[in-house]
Enzyme design. Sequence first.
Site, PDB file in Angstrom:
ATOM      1  N   GLY A 212      67.828 -68.171   1.867  1.00 54.63           N
ATOM      2  CA  GLY A 212      66.853 -69.198   2.247  1.00 54.63           C
ATOM      3  C   GLY A 212      67.250 -69.870   3.538  1.00 54.63           C
ATOM      4  N   ASN A 213      66.605 -70.963   3.850  1.00 55.06           N
ATOM      5  CA  ASN A 213      66.951 -71.710   5.066  1.00 55.06           C
ATOM      6  C   ASN A 213      66.719 -73.195   4.800  1.00 55.06           C
ATOM      7  OD1 ASN A 213      64.133 -72.421   5.983  1.00 55.06           O
ATOM      8  ND2 ASN A 213      63.975 -70.197   5.812  1.00 55.06           N
ATOM      9  N   ARG A 214      67.030 -74.004   5.779  1.00 55.05           N
ATOM     10  CA  ARG A 214      67.074 -75.461   5.552  1.00 55.05           C
ATOM     11  C   ARG A 214      65.743 -76.159   5.802  1.00 55.05           C
ATOM     12  NH1 ARG A 214      71.689 -77.359   9.237  1.00 55.05           N
ATOM     13  NH2 ARG A 214      71.074 -79.380   8.425  1.00 55.05           N
ATOM     14  N   SER A 215      64.681 -75.405   6.003  1.00 55.14           N
ATOM     15  CA  SER A 215      63.405 -76.063   6.278  1.00 55.14           C
ATOM     16  C   SER A 215      62.896 -76.817   5.044  1.00 55.14           C
ATOM     17  CB  SER A 215      62.369 -75.019   6.703  1.00 55.14           C
ATOM     18  OG  SER A 215      61.143 -75.657   6.918  1.00 55.14           O
TER      19      SER A 215
END
Length: 399
Positions: free
Chosen positions: A201-204
């Site tokens: 995933g990512n931090r958005s």
Amino acid sequence: MRVVLGVAGGIAAYKAVALLRLLREAGHDVRVVPTAAALRFVGAPTWAALSGEPVSTDVFDDVEHVAHVEIGRTADLVVVAPATADLLARAATGRADDLLTATLLVATCPVLMVPAMHTQMWQHPATVANVATLRDRGVQVLDPDDGRLTGTDSGPGRLPAPEAVVAAALRLVGQGDLSGRRVVVSAGGTQEPIDPVRFLGNRSTGRQGVALARAARERGADVVLVAANLAVPPPGGVQVRTVATALELRDAMVEAAAGADVVVMTAAVADFRPAHIAGTKIKKSTQVPTVELVENPDVLAELAAHRPSPDQLVVGFAAETGDQHASVLDHGRAKARRKRADLLVVNRVDGGRGFGTPDNEVTVLDAAGQVVATAEGSKDDVAHVVWDAVVARLSDRTR
Ligand code: CTP
């Protein structure tokens, strides 16, 4: 447009002064109708000087002009800001004990009520019932903002910002600059499963995309929000399509973009996904696993390359950090060319900026890499700057 600005007796009456100025600057004629209590907060000379029109509170003033009938009958829009608990109660029960409530009974134009009061008053069953009655009758009642109240406490009850009130008012009369436009916004970050419990995933958080969807709605657009794992609630009044992975996001975007005037890709889409998703949880006892990755489609580039109509406007975002090879803007320019978006919003993410923060700092580039706008501030402010740039381009194209 002829606007009646009703002002009820609450501390937020002073904010109605800014609202009056915005309406006047936008070229509207405004007749201010304060209640007697409102004049204890802001005096009649202020309203008269800023509106250029007479000010009265009572049906027995200016009787020869039958003001209570005339003001309501000639209005194109009535905005009551602040609408206090008492004003909402009087309007809901059809009282006509002052000029403002009499005007509300006569007016057949759209009516916008902008409540502001202490949280307990807003949440009291009597107020809740009065708001429901007014809404049933077709009056638009905005929800107050949540935040610091007059005393030391905070909660829902603040008057929304004058700009948001004007936007809601214009939308009510079909005059938002995105009225009649269909807009699709993707927000959040994709999650690419590795096994039933793990993902890449990512931090958005989706805050900027949600702010864009909200701002588009405020400006009158029909909005579809393609939401990937949002950490914040979606705004009201928009259609939400929930997705998790890049492939799901691509399908939802292609479908929603089919009838859209504007497509905005704010979502952080994973560039790669695991080639195989383990059907059962990968155990620690096995060898340290190697996760083989395959490339995800570039959704923005695909949408820009296969537009359903040449008039459709495609907007991308680019989270960038400068490095030894190129500056943030140079990276953005290269990306604008590569992705063939009409506008690319370059978002600085170095030094803690961007992800999960309330504020943002962006530069808007056109397809040729020219700077068309810059913005620094809340994600809502940034959203409006982006829509300003979009609206400027849309007005060159056919409606
Ligand atoms: N984007 C997309 N599909 C992808 C990757 C990105 O649609 N697979 C979109 C994003 O929604 C954003 C824009 O492309 O609007 C730029 O995203 P960014 O992550 O900055 O670009 P990348 O293409 O991933 O480039 P890089 O990571 O090499 O900087």
